[in-house]
Design a protein around this motif. Structure first.
Motif, PDB file in Angstrom:
ATOM      1  N   ASP A  49       0.844  -1.195   0.000  1.00 41.88           N
ATOM      2  CA  ASP A  49       0.000   0.000   0.000  1.00 41.88           C
ATOM      3  C   ASP A  49       0.881   1.248   0.000  1.00 41.88           C
ATOM      4  N   LEU A  54      -2.130   6.328  -2.016  1.00 46.45           N
ATOM      5  CA  LEU A  54      -3.263   6.282  -1.091  1.00 46.45           C
ATOM      6  C   LEU A  54      -4.127   7.539  -1.219  1.00 46.45           C
ATOM      7  N   GLN A  78      -7.101  -0.480   0.804  1.00 46.32           N
ATOM      8  CA  GLN A  78      -5.850  -0.705   1.504  1.00 46.32           C
ATOM      9  C   GLN A  78      -5.939  -2.065   2.199  1.00 46.32           C
ATOM     10  N   LYS A  79      -4.832  -2.798   2.232  1.00 49.31           N
ATOM     11  CA  LYS A  79      -4.873  -4.185   2.714  1.00 49.31           C
ATOM     12  C   LYS A  79      -5.328  -4.295   4.166  1.00 49.31           C
ATOM     13  N   SER A  81      -7.398  -1.914   5.522  1.00 48.80           N
ATOM     14  CA  SER A  81      -8.322  -0.792   5.567  1.00 48.80           C
ATOM     15  C   SER A  81      -9.527  -1.047   6.455  1.00 48.80           C
ATOM     16  N   VAL A 140      -6.484   2.549  -2.470  1.00 51.58           N
ATOM     17  CA  VAL A 140      -5.333   2.656  -3.355  1.00 51.58           C
ATOM     18  C   VAL A 140      -5.810   3.089  -4.736  1.00 51.58           C
TER      19      VAL A 140
END
Length: 234
Positions: A49, A54, A78-79, A81, A140
């Motif tokens: 990320d 971002l 986002q991983k 998020s 992202v």
């Protein structure tokens, strides 16, 4: 650095004729390189990320809508998020299965939390957000390429385009994957790529402060067993 210069650097290592043109060229090698540059750029983007990609985003409720269109530059969440609502004192819960979402719609229970899911190219919120209520989160962006006029786009299409992340990393990625695709020894180049990738990932968030004493209390990463106050009899 323009993508043409990145490919020129890769070509000298790969033993290819150094090109004067990549995008627009019709030779087999450069047609392959056109695709490979975009493939490897996308691989680098998906690896982490990256802060440069971002986007901080806000959804605002109107008291009626529960479905909100995904932004036009949305690539993925986002991983790690979470969505944070102005209604709740904690993060809303992400439902990853359609059955979980369906259960919310058909089960007659009063919710004590907010929920969200993605389907049909929309964010879906439950319960319906009140007028003026907000949820905030990071996603992202898919705009990973910068054009010569400083506009951004999703892929390389012109020689003057540049990668918004590390061109050095992209060059190593192109070299190792080209060699791999051609059945050549690529392991050392892959190791160099991985080493630089991990180094760039480590640097990307900025400096890491050394904190003495007890760490600050945060709700991040914690579940809520019961989001309220329990009182006993007097």
């Amino acid at each position: 650095m323009a993508i043409l210069d990145v490919v020129k650097g890769a070509a000298t290592v790969l033993g290819l004729d150094v090109p004067n043109q990549v995008y627009g060229a019709t030779t087999r090698e450069m047609v392959e390189m056109q695709d490979l540059a975009n493939v490897m750029a996308a691989e680098i983007v998906d690896a982490y990320d990256w802060q440069k990609l971002l986007i901080y985003y806000t959804i605002t409720g109107d008291g009626v809508a529960s479905d909100f269109d995904i932004p036009s530059d949305y690539k993925r969440m986002q991983k790690t998020s979470s969505m944070w609502s102005s209604r709740w004192l904690w993060q809303t819960m992400h439902l990853t299965g359609p059955d979980q979402w369906t259960e919310l719609q058909v089960t007659p229970i009063a919710t004590v939390n907010g929920y969200w899911i993605i389907f049909g190219d929309q964010f879906h919120q439950w319960p319906v957000m009140a007028n003026g209520e907000t949820v905030k989160f990071f996603y992202v962006s898919n705009l990973i390429v910068k054009a010569s006029d400083n506009s951004t786009k999703t892929s390389f299409t012109e020689d003057a385009d540049s990668f918004r992340l590390s061109e050095r990393l992209l060059k190593l990625a192109i070299i190792y994957r080209w060699k791999q695709n051609k059945g050549q020894a690529y392991e050392q180049w892959f190791d160099d790529y991985q080493t630089l990738l991990l180094r760039d990932i480590d640097k990307d968030p900025g400096s890491k402060a050394v904190i003495s004493g007890a760490p600050p209390v945060s709700w991040r990463g914690r579940g809520i067993a019961w989001p309220g106050t329990v009182t006993g009899a007097p």
